[in-house]
Motif scaffolding. Sequence first.
Motif, PDB file in Angstrom:
ATOM      1  N   ASN A 182      -3.595 -41.781 -10.993  1.00 40.05           N
ATOM      2  CA  ASN A 182      -4.836 -42.063 -11.711  1.00 40.05           C
ATOM      3  C   ASN A 182      -4.598 -43.010 -12.874  1.00 40.05           C
ATOM      4  O   ASN A 182      -5.238 -42.890 -13.916  1.00 40.05           O
ATOM      5  CB  ASN A 182      -5.473 -40.765 -12.209  1.00 40.05           C
ATOM      6  N   SER A 183      -3.666 -43.939 -12.713  1.00 40.85           N
ATOM      7  CA  SER A 183      -3.375 -44.843 -13.825  1.00 40.85           C
ATOM      8  C   SER A 183      -2.846 -46.187 -13.332  1.00 40.85           C
ATOM      9  O   SER A 183      -2.307 -46.294 -12.244  1.00 40.85           O
ATOM     10  CB  SER A 183      -2.352 -44.201 -14.771  1.00 40.85           C
ATOM     11  N   PHE A 184      -3.032 -47.179 -14.166  1.00 38.69           N
ATOM     12  CA  PHE A 184      -2.499 -48.514 -13.957  1.00 38.69           C
ATOM     13  C   PHE A 184      -2.245 -49.085 -15.345  1.00 38.69           C
ATOM     14  O   PHE A 184      -3.168 -49.194 -16.147  1.00 38.69           O
ATOM     15  CB  PHE A 184      -3.500 -49.401 -13.192  1.00 38.69           C
ATOM     16  N   TYR A 185      -0.987 -49.425 -15.664  1.00 37.51           N
ATOM     17  CA  TYR A 185      -0.669 -49.883 -17.010  1.00 37.51           C
ATOM     18  C   TYR A 185       0.616 -50.713 -17.028  1.00 37.51           C
ATOM     19  O   TYR A 185       1.401 -50.663 -16.080  1.00 37.51           O
ATOM     20  CB  TYR A 185      -0.531 -48.689 -17.967  1.00 37.51           C
ATOM     21  N   THR A 186       0.814 -51.454 -18.106  1.00 38.72           N
ATOM     22  CA  THR A 186       2.032 -52.223 -18.309  1.00 38.72           C
ATOM     23  C   THR A 186       3.126 -51.289 -18.793  1.00 38.72           C
ATOM     24  O   THR A 186       2.998 -50.664 -19.844  1.00 38.72           O
ATOM     25  CB  THR A 186       1.816 -53.343 -19.340  1.00 38.72           C
ATOM     26  N   SER A 187       4.203 -51.174 -18.018  1.00 34.58           N
ATOM     27  CA  SER A 187       5.316 -50.312 -18.401  1.00 34.58           C
ATOM     28  C   SER A 187       6.528 -51.103 -18.877  1.00 34.58           C
ATOM     29  O   SER A 187       7.459 -50.530 -19.445  1.00 34.58           O
ATOM     30  CB  SER A 187       5.714 -49.400 -17.244  1.00 34.58           C
ATOM     31  N   ARG A 188       6.526 -52.418 -18.634  1.00 35.45           N
ATOM     32  CA  ARG A 188       7.603 -53.271 -19.163  1.00 35.45           C
ATOM     33  C   ARG A 188       7.025 -54.645 -19.463  1.00 35.45           C
ATOM     34  O   ARG A 188       6.318 -55.228 -18.646  1.00 35.45           O
ATOM     35  CB  ARG A 188       8.759 -53.391 -18.170  1.00 35.45           C
ATOM     36  N   PHE A 189       7.324 -55.152 -20.640  1.00 33.31           N
ATOM     37  CA  PHE A 189       6.960 -56.515 -21.044  1.00 33.31           C
ATOM     38  C   PHE A 189       8.223 -57.091 -21.674  1.00 33.31           C
ATOM     39  O   PHE A 189       8.477 -56.917 -22.857  1.00 33.31           O
ATOM     40  CB  PHE A 189       5.804 -56.489 -22.045  1.00 33.31           C
ATOM     41  N   GLN A 190       9.025 -57.734 -20.850  1.00 37.26           N
ATOM     42  CA  GLN A 190      10.382 -58.123 -21.249  1.00 37.26           C
ATOM     43  C   GLN A 190      10.538 -59.626 -21.371  1.00 37.26           C
ATOM     44  O   GLN A 190      10.130 -60.382 -20.494  1.00 37.26           O
ATOM     45  CB  GLN A 190      11.383 -57.581 -20.238  1.00 37.26           C
ATOM     46  N   HIS A 191      11.150 -60.036 -22.476  1.00 42.16           N
ATOM     47  CA  HIS A 191      11.543 -61.429 -22.683  1.00 42.16           C
ATOM     48  C   HIS A 191      12.883 -61.595 -21.971  1.00 42.16           C
ATOM     49  O   HIS A 191      13.878 -60.986 -22.363  1.00 42.16           O
ATOM     50  CB  HIS A 191      11.670 -61.706 -24.183  1.00 42.16           C
ATOM     51  N   LEU A 192      12.943 -62.401 -20.933  1.00 41.31           N
ATOM     52  CA  LEU A 192      14.132 -62.489 -20.099  1.00 41.31           C
ATOM     53  C   LEU A 192      15.274 -63.261 -20.733  1.00 41.31           C
ATOM     54  O   LEU A 192      16.433 -63.043 -20.378  1.00 41.31           O
ATOM     55  CB  LEU A 192      13.768 -63.090 -18.740  1.00 41.31           C
ATOM     56  N   LEU A 193      14.995 -64.147 -21.667  1.00 39.82           N
ATOM     57  CA  LEU A 193      16.076 -64.899 -22.310  1.00 39.82           C
ATOM     58  C   LEU A 193      16.830 -64.052 -23.328  1.00 39.82           C
ATOM     59  O   LEU A 193      18.010 -64.274 -23.566  1.00 39.82           O
ATOM     60  CB  LEU A 193      15.525 -66.165 -22.961  1.00 39.82           C
ATOM     61  N   THR A 194      16.166 -63.079 -23.927  1.00 43.35           N
ATOM     62  CA  THR A 194      16.819 -62.192 -24.903  1.00 43.35           C
ATOM     63  C   THR A 194      17.020 -60.779 -24.367  1.00 43.35           C
ATOM     64  O   THR A 194      17.660 -59.969 -25.031  1.00 43.35           O
ATOM     65  CB  THR A 194      15.988 -62.094 -26.202  1.00 43.35           C
ATOM     66  N   SER A 195      16.459 -60.472 -23.206  1.00 48.23           N
ATOM     67  CA  SER A 195      16.501 -59.143 -22.589  1.00 48.23           C
ATOM     68  C   SER A 195      15.808 -58.069 -23.429  1.00 48.23           C
ATOM     69  O   SER A 195      16.049 -56.884 -23.244  1.00 48.23           O
ATOM     70  CB  SER A 195      17.947 -58.717 -22.294  1.00 48.23           C
ATOM     71  N   LYS A 196      14.962 -58.462 -24.343  1.00 50.72           N
ATOM     72  CA  LYS A 196      14.235 -57.519 -25.192  1.00 50.72           C
ATOM     73  C   LYS A 196      12.968 -57.066 -24.474  1.00 50.72           C
ATOM     74  O   LYS A 196      12.166 -57.882 -24.045  1.00 50.72           O
ATOM     75  CB  LYS A 196      13.886 -58.196 -26.521  1.00 50.72           C
ATOM     76  N   ASP A 197      12.806 -55.739 -24.346  1.00 50.58           N
ATOM     77  CA  ASP A 197      11.600 -55.165 -23.759  1.00 50.58           C
ATOM     78  C   ASP A 197      10.697 -54.732 -24.904  1.00 50.58           C
ATOM     79  O   ASP A 197      11.067 -53.905 -25.723  1.00 50.58           O
ATOM     80  CB  ASP A 197      11.957 -53.967 -22.880  1.00 50.58           C
ATOM     81  N   TYR A 198       9.499 -55.297 -24.963  1.00 58.05           N
ATOM     82  CA  TYR A 198       8.565 -55.039 -26.055  1.00 58.05           C
ATOM     83  C   TYR A 198       7.572 -53.919 -25.758  1.00 58.05           C
ATOM     84  O   TYR A 198       6.762 -53.586 -26.598  1.00 58.05           O
ATOM     85  CB  TYR A 198       7.805 -56.324 -26.418  1.00 58.05           C
ATOM     86  N   SER A 199       7.632 -53.331 -24.573  1.00 58.47           N
ATOM     87  CA  SER A 199       6.651 -52.306 -24.226  1.00 58.47           C
ATOM     88  C   SER A 199       7.038 -50.952 -24.814  1.00 58.47           C
ATOM     89  O   SER A 199       8.204 -50.667 -25.054  1.00 58.47           O
ATOM     90  CB  SER A 199       6.515 -52.194 -22.715  1.00 58.47           C
ATOM     91  N   ARG A 200       6.010 -50.150 -25.047  1.00 60.82           N
ATOM     92  CA  ARG A 200       6.172 -48.765 -25.478  1.00 60.82           C
ATOM     93  C   ARG A 200       5.221 -47.908 -24.662  1.00 60.82           C
ATOM     94  O   ARG A 200       4.209 -48.405 -24.156  1.00 60.82           O
ATOM     95  CB  ARG A 200       5.827 -48.598 -26.963  1.00 60.82           C
ATOM     96  N   PRO A 201       5.498 -46.617 -24.525  1.00 64.57           N
ATOM     97  CA  PRO A 201       4.572 -45.739 -23.790  1.00 64.57           C
ATOM     98  C   PRO A 201       3.194 -45.727 -24.453  1.00 64.57           C
ATOM     99  O   PRO A 201       3.072 -45.895 -25.660  1.00 64.57           O
ATOM    100  CB  PRO A 201       5.237 -44.362 -23.886  1.00 64.57           C
ATOM    101  N   GLY A 202       2.175 -45.523 -23.643  1.00 63.14           N
ATOM    102  CA  GLY A 202       0.817 -45.418 -24.165  1.00 63.14           C
ATOM    103  C   GLY A 202      -0.020 -46.664 -24.012  1.00 63.14           C
ATOM    104  O   GLY A 202      -1.110 -46.747 -24.559  1.00 63.14           O
ATOM    105  N   SER A 203       0.464 -47.637 -23.250  1.00 60.10           N
ATOM    106  CA  SER A 203      -0.307 -48.860 -23.053  1.00 60.10           C
ATOM    107  C   SER A 203      -1.473 -48.629 -22.108  1.00 60.10           C
ATOM    108  O   SER A 203      -1.387 -47.857 -21.156  1.00 60.10           O
ATOM    109  CB  SER A 203       0.570 -49.969 -22.474  1.00 60.10           C
ATOM    110  N   GLU A 204      -2.551 -49.321 -22.387  1.00 59.59           N
ATOM    111  CA  GLU A 204      -3.706 -49.375 -21.504  1.00 59.59           C
ATOM    112  C   GLU A 204      -3.941 -50.860 -21.223  1.00 59.59           C
ATOM    113  O   GLU A 204      -3.779 -51.683 -22.106  1.00 59.59           O
ATOM    114  CB  GLU A 204      -4.939 -48.769 -22.174  1.00 59.59           C
ATOM    115  N   GLU A 205      -4.311 -51.204 -20.032  1.00 57.28           N
ATOM    116  CA  GLU A 205      -4.524 -52.615 -19.711  1.00 57.28           C
ATOM    117  C   GLU A 205      -5.749 -53.183 -20.398  1.00 57.28           C
ATOM    118  O   GLU A 205      -5.800 -54.361 -20.705  1.00 57.28           O
ATOM    119  CB  GLU A 205      -4.650 -52.814 -18.204  1.00 57.28           C
ATOM    120  N   PHE A 206      -6.743 -52.367 -20.621  1.00 62.73           N
ATOM    121  CA  PHE A 206      -7.998 -52.801 -21.225  1.00 62.73           C
ATOM    122  C   PHE A 206      -8.689 -51.566 -21.773  1.00 62.73           C
ATOM    123  O   PHE A 206      -8.261 -50.435 -21.543  1.00 62.73           O
ATOM    124  CB  PHE A 206      -8.908 -53.493 -20.195  1.00 62.73           C
TER     125      PHE A 206
END
Length: 175
Positions: free
Chosen positions: A41-65
């Motif tokens: 019952n969900s659809f959300y961003t679970s990873r938002f990663q900058h590939l050149l630095t390998s930094k993942d900026y996502s945290r739990p609790g995201s909603e797409e809209f």
Amino acid sequence: MYYKLIRVAILAVLASCNAFSQDSLVIKNRFLERKFTIGDNSFYTSRFQHLLTSKDYSRPGSEEFYFTINGTPASSNGTNGLFKYSKHTSARTGDGSQKVTIQLVGKQGSDAENVVVDLNYMVYDELPVVRKQLSITNKGPKPIAIADLEVERLNLVPVSSQQSELYTNYGSRFA
């Protein structure tokens, strides 16, 4: 020589392609990767990663809209999660970009029951950007009131006030 060029072209296309499994969808280019998790019952961003630095900026609790339907909070995840994943399509365009369209449908018995949300994501090969568009369609016989629209409602790790600017609410709320 001709075969080397074809091989390089195929590898370049495959490196920036979308990956889909039953529980996730990934869009990426050489700069960034965005992983969407598809739950019951969900659809959300679970990873938002900058590939050149390998930094993942996502945290739990995201909603797409986020928006309200006749005053009821609606989203695709969490306590306001009134939508579920239906289907998606993906294609490469002639200008070197990828377009992914995801369709979410309102859950039966909820205020979003007759509402369909289409999320369109554009990922450009040479830009560290994901462009997003959202469309809301009422398939029911009665009119509904949509308010408080937030096209992106991600829970991201803050960087610093010197490195980021954030524009929110798109003029829907005035202080």
